[in-house]
Design a protein around this motif. Structure first.
Motif, PDB file in Angstrom:
ATOM      1  N   THR A 137     -87.016 -73.362 -52.067  1.00 28.73           N
ATOM      2  CA  THR A 137     -87.261 -74.389 -51.060  1.00 28.73           C
ATOM      3  C   THR A 137     -87.413 -75.744 -51.749  1.00 28.73           C
ATOM      4  O   THR A 137     -87.648 -75.828 -52.943  1.00 28.73           O
ATOM      5  CB  THR A 137     -88.530 -74.088 -50.243  1.00 28.73           C
ATOM      6  OG1 THR A 137     -89.627 -73.930 -51.136  1.00 28.73           O
ATOM      7  CG2 THR A 137     -88.358 -72.829 -49.427  1.00 28.73           C
ATOM      8  N   ALA A 167     -92.996 -71.016 -57.144  1.00 29.16           N
ATOM      9  CA  ALA A 167     -93.723 -71.214 -55.885  1.00 29.16           C
ATOM     10  C   ALA A 167     -94.209 -72.653 -55.752  1.00 29.16           C
ATOM     11  O   ALA A 167     -94.422 -73.145 -54.642  1.00 29.16           O
ATOM     12  CB  ALA A 167     -94.910 -70.255 -55.796  1.00 29.16           C
ATOM     13  N   ARG A 168     -94.381 -73.313 -56.899  1.00 24.43           N
ATOM     14  CA  ARG A 168     -94.856 -74.702 -56.892  1.00 24.43           C
ATOM     15  C   ARG A 168     -93.717 -75.699 -57.093  1.00 24.43           C
ATOM     16  O   ARG A 168     -93.941 -76.868 -57.431  1.00 24.43           O
ATOM     17  CB  ARG A 168     -95.933 -74.860 -57.969  1.00 24.43           C
ATOM     18  CG  ARG A 168     -97.234 -74.155 -57.590  1.00 24.43           C
ATOM     19  CD  ARG A 168     -98.057 -73.779 -58.800  1.00 24.43           C
ATOM     20  NE  ARG A 168     -99.305 -73.105 -58.435  1.00 24.43           N
ATOM     21  CZ  ARG A 168     -99.400 -71.796 -58.187  1.00 24.43           C
ATOM     22  NH1 ARG A 168     -98.339 -71.025 -58.242  1.00 24.43           N
ATOM     23  NH2 ARG A 168    -100.574 -71.272 -57.874  1.00 24.43           N
TER      24      ARG A 168
ATOM     25  N   ILE B  69    -101.011 -74.546 -53.097  1.00 22.87           N
ATOM     26  CA  ILE B  69    -100.645 -73.140 -53.335  1.00 22.87           C
ATOM     27  C   ILE B  69    -101.773 -72.445 -54.101  1.00 22.87           C
ATOM     28  O   ILE B  69    -102.218 -71.345 -53.739  1.00 22.87           O
ATOM     29  CB  ILE B  69     -99.330 -73.049 -54.141  1.00 22.87           C
ATOM     30  CG1 ILE B  69     -98.167 -73.686 -53.363  1.00 22.87           C
ATOM     31  CG2 ILE B  69     -99.027 -71.599 -54.526  1.00 22.87           C
ATOM     32  CD1 ILE B  69     -97.574 -72.822 -52.307  1.00 22.87           C
ATOM     33  N   ASN B 113     -98.304 -69.386 -48.302  1.00 22.27           N
ATOM     34  CA  ASN B 113     -96.871 -69.595 -48.212  1.00 22.27           C
ATOM     35  C   ASN B 113     -96.205 -68.273 -47.891  1.00 22.27           C
ATOM     36  O   ASN B 113     -96.021 -67.442 -48.772  1.00 22.27           O
ATOM     37  CB  ASN B 113     -96.339 -70.149 -49.538  1.00 22.27           C
ATOM     38  CG  ASN B 113     -94.880 -70.520 -49.450  1.00 22.27           C
ATOM     39  OD1 ASN B 113     -94.336 -70.715 -48.377  1.00 22.27           O
ATOM     40  ND2 ASN B 113     -94.214 -70.596 -50.601  1.00 22.27           N
ATOM     41  N   PRO B 114     -95.819 -68.052 -46.619  1.00 23.41           N
ATOM     42  CA  PRO B 114     -95.982 -68.930 -45.462  1.00 23.41           C
ATOM     43  C   PRO B 114     -97.436 -68.935 -44.968  1.00 23.41           C
ATOM     44  O   PRO B 114     -98.181 -68.001 -45.262  1.00 23.41           O
ATOM     45  CB  PRO B 114     -95.067 -68.277 -44.425  1.00 23.41           C
ATOM     46  CG  PRO B 114     -95.071 -66.827 -44.779  1.00 23.41           C
ATOM     47  CD  PRO B 114     -95.134 -66.797 -46.284  1.00 23.41           C
ATOM     48  N   ARG B 133     -97.824 -64.599 -39.368  1.00 21.82           N
ATOM     49  CA  ARG B 133     -97.098 -65.251 -40.475  1.00 21.82           C
ATOM     50  C   ARG B 133     -95.609 -64.983 -40.296  1.00 21.82           C
ATOM     51  O   ARG B 133     -95.202 -63.871 -39.964  1.00 21.82           O
ATOM     52  CB  ARG B 133     -97.558 -64.722 -41.834  1.00 21.82           C
ATOM     53  CG  ARG B 133     -99.061 -64.903 -42.071  1.00 21.82           C
ATOM     54  CD  ARG B 133     -99.492 -64.333 -43.423  1.00 21.82           C
ATOM     55  NE  ARG B 133     -98.982 -65.157 -44.518  1.00 21.82           N
ATOM     56  CZ  ARG B 133     -98.907 -64.736 -45.775  1.00 21.82           C
ATOM     57  NH1 ARG B 133     -99.269 -63.510 -46.091  1.00 21.82           N
ATOM     58  NH2 ARG B 133     -98.460 -65.546 -46.727  1.00 21.82           N
ATOM     59  N   THR B 136     -90.317 -67.693 -44.526  1.00 21.36           N
ATOM     60  CA  THR B 136     -89.984 -69.090 -44.800  1.00 21.36           C
ATOM     61  C   THR B 136     -88.484 -69.324 -44.817  1.00 21.36           C
ATOM     62  O   THR B 136     -88.025 -70.450 -44.694  1.00 21.36           O
ATOM     63  CB  THR B 136     -90.548 -69.528 -46.164  1.00 21.36           C
ATOM     64  OG1 THR B 136     -90.160 -68.576 -47.160  1.00 21.36           O
ATOM     65  CG2 THR B 136     -92.058 -69.621 -46.113  1.00 21.36           C
ATOM     66  N   GLN B 163     -96.959 -60.091 -47.896  1.00 22.28           N
ATOM     67  CA  GLN B 163     -95.999 -60.773 -48.768  1.00 22.28           C
ATOM     68  C   GLN B 163     -94.731 -59.936 -48.927  1.00 22.28           C
ATOM     69  O   GLN B 163     -93.620 -60.470 -48.946  1.00 22.28           O
ATOM     70  CB  GLN B 163     -96.603 -61.034 -50.152  1.00 22.28           C
ATOM     71  CG  GLN B 163     -97.786 -61.992 -50.170  1.00 22.28           C
ATOM     72  CD  GLN B 163     -97.440 -63.389 -49.669  1.00 22.28           C
ATOM     73  OE1 GLN B 163     -97.694 -63.706 -48.501  1.00 22.28           O
ATOM     74  NE2 GLN B 163     -96.853 -64.210 -50.512  1.00 22.28           N
TER      75      GLN B 163
END
Lengths: 358, 358
Positions: A137, A167-168, B69, B113-114, B133, B136, B163
């Motif tokens: 993303t 993820a970051r 995060i 996330n999400p 949830r 994404t 997840q």
């Protein structure tokens, strides 16, 4: 089991094994319990290679049924199992385990989320293999972390740490350098690891998904030494993390017998003395530390076999680098025993360096 | 510590603790080691509540520095620590730990996330709280899994399992029903859990991100019992997983003392006999299993305290449901001791039911 002097010595898996490390790197707790409690007639190596084969079969079944995410996860688990099958031995098992690790990770690579794109660059005619992964993303080009393995860790083992960076919003680049993984058969340990890091950056900085103005380097254990060297000698890095690293190997004689065996193997030395000489000569970045000018994060555990005095050496010599020094009073080597916090803190620090908020 | 008959009994954390479960649900191995090796003058509850407070502080610092995060991860870790602080006791600690768990997860929710979007629905005037949830990536509306907690597990504890579902494009819905988490103070254990599941589906099926034609239900442990009941009595579910569940509590007398304490607590019973009576009466889905018609996955470990004969009961009574029965010869309750494979296999099976390939 006794050593030459007749005193009891530990089995390799007792001396070297760090459950905290393996679990944080993604080895299931259940697999460690299963290895510990295995039938004593099955060797450590055989047990983990069988575990790797089991995961390979699960991966193949999942892939055939269209479960690509699961297949990727199984192949990574198999790759990790093969890694930890071989990392305590320095005979034919070493190569066999390494090859399986590489093979299983290659199968995982296109199935990972995000995928790992394999690349190969050349240094002195030798192939340097690696992987690039970019966040799923957000808009590229992305800030990028180049991750360096250590004495017996390779590009395949940073998967979980990569997930944290990705993820970051940070892309990751991993590779095997001299003495490591796929490169070792062609190029054993050398004193100029930074040339290999730089060759990888030459490649990575041209990728459209990599922001060439925002590249950091992160090295763990021996890779922490290489990170200092790479950041000191290649000004394209704007941040550096030495995670359980060191400036020199003056403390070589205090290393554990297993670690000395590992050094002897990766230097392709014939004798212990030859290995000692090579390691102490080649693994020394002191004369270069004055060239380190970028923000640098030093993480060290007080219970590390690598003496905490190495942090002082960096402090005294890297006079032009803004240093963030984190010494964990309860930490072991690379603070693997402290759970996720030290890793998260490094990742957050790196994010601040690579993605400064305006 | 001795019981009434004078024989030695285990400390609660020895009797009930399953490291495999906690680790797979996201508790760091380092935290378990730290709890095991704590100063003996610090109680289990105090130790874990302090761990929760530590993670809360880390989360707050991370959030203040823009590391959302990391903040979300820390708050989840804190929530898990609070859960495992209280789950072995049935006095004021229980409520204190539950409230901290809820509080820390609420702080995590928007940062995940999400993200986890909180909702509240009402049944008989009582509030049923939950979270939705959604994946994404990919285009909604998404196939959706409704996840049911068990005897002492709640909506906050399925984070890691969520997840896995989300990574495969499946949205998740969790909630606390009678006897669980936030609902317990208002509504103790009841025999009509399916009414609460259905109320949640009433809400979820109207969400634009939920594909109302592709909803499955997954319940773990006691939640596995509720899943059978919910799928049998609400035909909006097109698939069901009973993960370490059961059809009836005829084996109540064989439960461990800790589990009986837990039953007594969630039924809000004054006496052991009252609890036994309620549990055996209310936890019985046998008369409804003939209504189960959707593909149903039964997972059971041969070493589970819940007798494997419960699988036979389902087989004999759910005659109109296509059953996939997986009995793991080496598995404990919910196969927590077997690592990631059993969970991946459930997730993949559910994906096949909810996202059939044409």
């Amino acid at each position: 089991m006794t050593n030459n002097s007749g005193s009891a010595v530990l089995q390799p898996e007792q001396e070297m094994l760090n459950w905290g490390r393996l679990i944080l790197d993604g080895v299931p707790y259940a697999d460690l319990v299963s290895a510990r409690d295995r039938d004593p007639s099955v060797t450590w190596f055989e047990h983990w290679m069988q575990t790797a084969a089991n995961y390979e079969r699960l991966g193949e079944t999942a892939e055939s049924r269209g479960h690509t995410i699961s297949a990727g996860e199984y192949f990574v688990l198999g790759s990790l199992a093969a890694q930890y099958a071989q990392f305590l031995w320095f005979d034919d098992r070493r190569r066999a385990g390494q090859e399986r690790k590489v093979e299983l990770y290659r199968r995982a690579a296109p199935l990972l989320n995000p995928p790992a794109d394999r690349f190969e660059v050349t240094v002195d005619g030798a192939t340097v293999p690696g992987y690039v992964r970019t966040p799923t993303t957000g808009e590229g080009p992305f800030p990028t972390a180049v991750l360096l393995g250590g004495l017996e860790s390779t590009k395949e083992e940073s998967y979980q740490f990569e997930q944290q960076l990705l993820a970051r919003g940070i892309a990751t680049v991993t590779f095997d350098g001299p003495g490591q993984g796929e490169m070792f058969p062609e190029v054993p340990l050398r004193g100029d690891y930074e040339r290999y890091t730089s060759a990888v950056v030459d490649y990575a900085e041209k990728l459209p998904e990599v922001d060439s103005s925002r590249i950091g380097v992160v090295g763990r254990s021996l890779g922490g030494h290489y990170a200092l060297r790479s950041a000191a000698l290649d000004d394209r890095f704007i941040a550096c993390i030495s995670w359980g690293g060191f400036a020199d190997m003056d403390s070589y004689d205090d290393e554990t017998p297993m670690t000395k065996e590992s050094w002897k193997y990766v230097t392709a030395s014939s004798t212990d003395e030859e290995s000692r000489e090579r390691v102490m000569t080649l693994m020394d970045v002191r004369s270069e530390l004055h060239k380190l000018r970028v923000p640098t994060y030093i993480q060290h555990g007080m219970h590390d076999e690598v003496p905490v005095s190495e942090v002082e050496v960096v402090k005294q010599l890297a006079v032009d680098a803004p240093l963030t020094i984190v010494i964990e009073p309860d930490g072991d080597h690379c603070c693997h025993n402290l759970g996720p916090r030290p890793r998260i803190e490094m990742v957050d620090w790196l994010e601040e360096q690579l993605k400064p908020r305006s």
